[in-house]
Design a protein around this motif. Structure first.
Motif, PDB file in Angstrom:
ATOM      1  N   MET A   1       0.856  -1.234   0.058  1.00  7.05           N
ATOM      2  CA  MET A   1      -0.013   0.113  -0.124  1.00  7.05           C
ATOM      3  C   MET A   1       1.035   1.169  -0.007  1.00  7.05           C
ATOM      4  O   MET A   1       1.959   1.071   0.560  1.00  7.05           O
ATOM      5  N   PRO A   2       0.416   2.299  -0.492  1.00  4.99           N
ATOM      6  CA  PRO A   2       1.064   3.833  -0.323  1.00  4.99           C
ATOM      7  C   PRO A   2       1.238   4.014   1.012  1.00  4.99           C
ATOM      8  O   PRO A   2       0.120   3.810   1.624  1.00  4.99           O
ATOM      9  N   ILE A   3       2.333   4.406   1.464  1.00 10.87           N
ATOM     10  CA  ILE A   3       2.250   4.959   2.775  1.00 10.87           C
ATOM     11  C   ILE A   3       3.019   6.124   2.915  1.00 10.87           C
ATOM     12  O   ILE A   3       3.241   7.007   3.971  1.00 10.87           O
ATOM     13  N   HIS A   4       3.604   6.929   1.852  1.00 10.99           N
ATOM     14  CA  HIS A   4       4.069   8.342   1.976  1.00 10.99           C
ATOM     15  C   HIS A   4       3.705   8.708   0.343  1.00 10.99           C
ATOM     16  O   HIS A   4       3.633   8.043  -0.727  1.00 10.99           O
ATOM     17  N   PHE A   5       3.361   9.971   0.518  1.00  8.56           N
ATOM     18  CA  PHE A   5       3.057  10.888  -0.540  1.00  8.56           C
ATOM     19  C   PHE A   5       3.772  12.121  -0.874  1.00  8.56           C
ATOM     20  O   PHE A   5       4.381  12.773   0.289  1.00  8.56           O
TER      21      PHE A   5
ATOM     22  N   GLU B   1      -4.050   9.225  -6.824  1.00 12.95           N
ATOM     23  CA  GLU B   1      -3.463  10.223  -5.889  1.00 12.95           C
ATOM     24  C   GLU B   1      -4.307  10.916  -4.833  1.00 12.95           C
ATOM     25  O   GLU B   1      -5.582  10.703  -5.113  1.00 12.95           O
ATOM     26  N   LEU B   2      -3.733  11.255  -3.929  1.00 16.24           N
ATOM     27  CA  LEU B   2      -4.399  12.225  -2.950  1.00 16.24           C
ATOM     28  C   LEU B   2      -4.499  13.824  -3.580  1.00 16.24           C
ATOM     29  O   LEU B   2      -3.522  14.072  -4.345  1.00 16.24           O
ATOM     30  N   ASN B   3      -5.828  14.064  -3.443  1.00 16.19           N
ATOM     31  CA  ASN B   3      -6.140  15.566  -3.539  1.00 16.19           C
ATOM     32  C   ASN B   3      -5.468  16.332  -2.590  1.00 16.19           C
ATOM     33  O   ASN B   3      -5.607  16.762  -1.574  1.00 16.19           O
TER      34      ASN B   3
ATOM     35  N   GLN C   1       1.137  12.442  -5.113  1.00 18.68           N
ATOM     36  CA  GLN C   1       1.436  11.251  -5.725  1.00 18.68           C
ATOM     37  C   GLN C   1       2.338  10.295  -4.691  1.00 18.68           C
ATOM     38  O   GLN C   1       3.151  10.733  -3.987  1.00 18.68           O
ATOM     39  N   ALA C   2       1.681   8.946  -4.598  1.00 18.79           N
ATOM     40  CA  ALA C   2       2.513   8.137  -3.711  1.00 18.79           C
ATOM     41  C   ALA C   2       3.999   7.984  -4.072  1.00 18.79           C
ATOM     42  O   ALA C   2       4.177   7.841  -5.282  1.00 18.79           O
ATOM     43  N   ASP C   3       5.156   7.940  -3.021  1.00 18.73           N
ATOM     44  CA  ASP C   3       6.406   7.770  -3.320  1.00 18.73           C
ATOM     45  C   ASP C   3       7.064   6.796  -2.613  1.00 18.73           C
ATOM     46  O   ASP C   3       8.302   6.726  -2.470  1.00 18.73           O
TER      47      ASP C   3
ATOM     48  N   MET D   1      -6.705   4.098   1.082  1.00 19.23           N
ATOM     49  CA  MET D   1      -7.554   2.924   0.771  1.00 19.23           C
ATOM     50  C   MET D   1      -8.043   2.877  -0.527  1.00 19.23           C
ATOM     51  O   MET D   1      -8.090   1.981  -1.312  1.00 19.23           O
ATOM     52  N   GLN D   2      -8.461   4.334  -1.019  1.00 18.77           N
ATOM     53  CA  GLN D   2      -9.027   4.067  -2.345  1.00 18.77           C
ATOM     54  C   GLN D   2      -7.957   4.054  -3.419  1.00 18.77           C
ATOM     55  O   GLN D   2      -8.350   3.287  -4.479  1.00 18.77           O
ATOM     56  N   ILE D   3      -6.793   4.306  -3.107  1.00 15.90           N
ATOM     57  CA  ILE D   3      -5.506   4.109  -4.020  1.00 15.90           C
ATOM     58  C   ILE D   3      -5.227   2.724  -4.270  1.00 15.90           C
ATOM     59  O   ILE D   3      -5.258   2.014  -5.149  1.00 15.90           O
ATOM     60  N   GLY D   4      -5.459   1.842  -2.873  1.00 14.11           N
ATOM     61  CA  GLY D   4      -5.150   0.695  -2.687  1.00 14.11           C
ATOM     62  C   GLY D   4      -6.057  -0.138  -3.554  1.00 14.11           C
ATOM     63  O   GLY D   4      -5.829  -1.127  -4.156  1.00 14.11           O
TER      64      GLY D   4
END
Length: 156
Positions: free
Chosen positions: A35-39, A128-130, A44-46, A119-122
């Motif tokens: 899962m993305p844990i940092h943005f 990406e997050l807004n 954007q997930a990085d 969760m929505q990205i996963g």
């Protein structure tokens, strides 16, 4: 100070935590192993980690809420930005408690927004997050802090 307002802010903060825990448990089995844990600042997930990290933000919200609640029980723990006198002590305590409750609510709302976005990205529903919303939440926390400071300065 209005006890109903404190109660409402505390209930809303708890609702944010309950939302994060409930959605994490509900969607856990549907989430990918990574899962993305940092943005980055653009949303954007990085960085990625195990899906169990979905419970990190609710854990942070619980820990900070408990810690602030325990520290806030004793007004002697407060650090006021103005001189405290017998005349203004109770009013300053009320203002500071209101500011802390409002900031805790907005912070928990921010964490809930990020949690939902992760969760929505996963789940593949968004990419990406807004970041605009995140910056608005951070701005709201800053406004609450400055407003509380100004209100306390007026009581000095």
């Amino acid at each position: 100070m209005n006890r109903q307002l404190f109660f409402t802010l505390d209930v809303l903060s708890l609702a944010c935590i309950a939302f994060m825990l409930a959605t994490g448990l509900f969607y856990y089995g549907s989430l990918p192993e990574q899962m993305p844990i940092h943005f980055n600042a653009g949303g954007q997930a990085d960085d990625y980690g195990p899906r169990a990290m979905i419970f990190l933000l609710p854990g942070i919200a619980i820990a900070t809420s408990v810690l602030v609640g325990l520290i806030g029980r004793d007004p002697n723990n407060y650090n006021f930005p103005v001189k405290v006198t017998k005349e203004n002590r109770e009013a300053l305590i009320g203002e500071l408690r209101l500011m802390i409750s409002a900031i805790m609510f907005v912070t928990n709302l921010l964490l809930a927004y990020i949690h939902w976005g992760i969760m929505q990205i996963g789940l593949g529903h968004q990419t990406e997050l807004n970041a605009t919303f995140i910056w608005l939440f951070i701005g709201a926390i800053l406004v609450l802090t400055v407003n509380g400071y100004i209100r306390m300065k007026k009581l000095a």
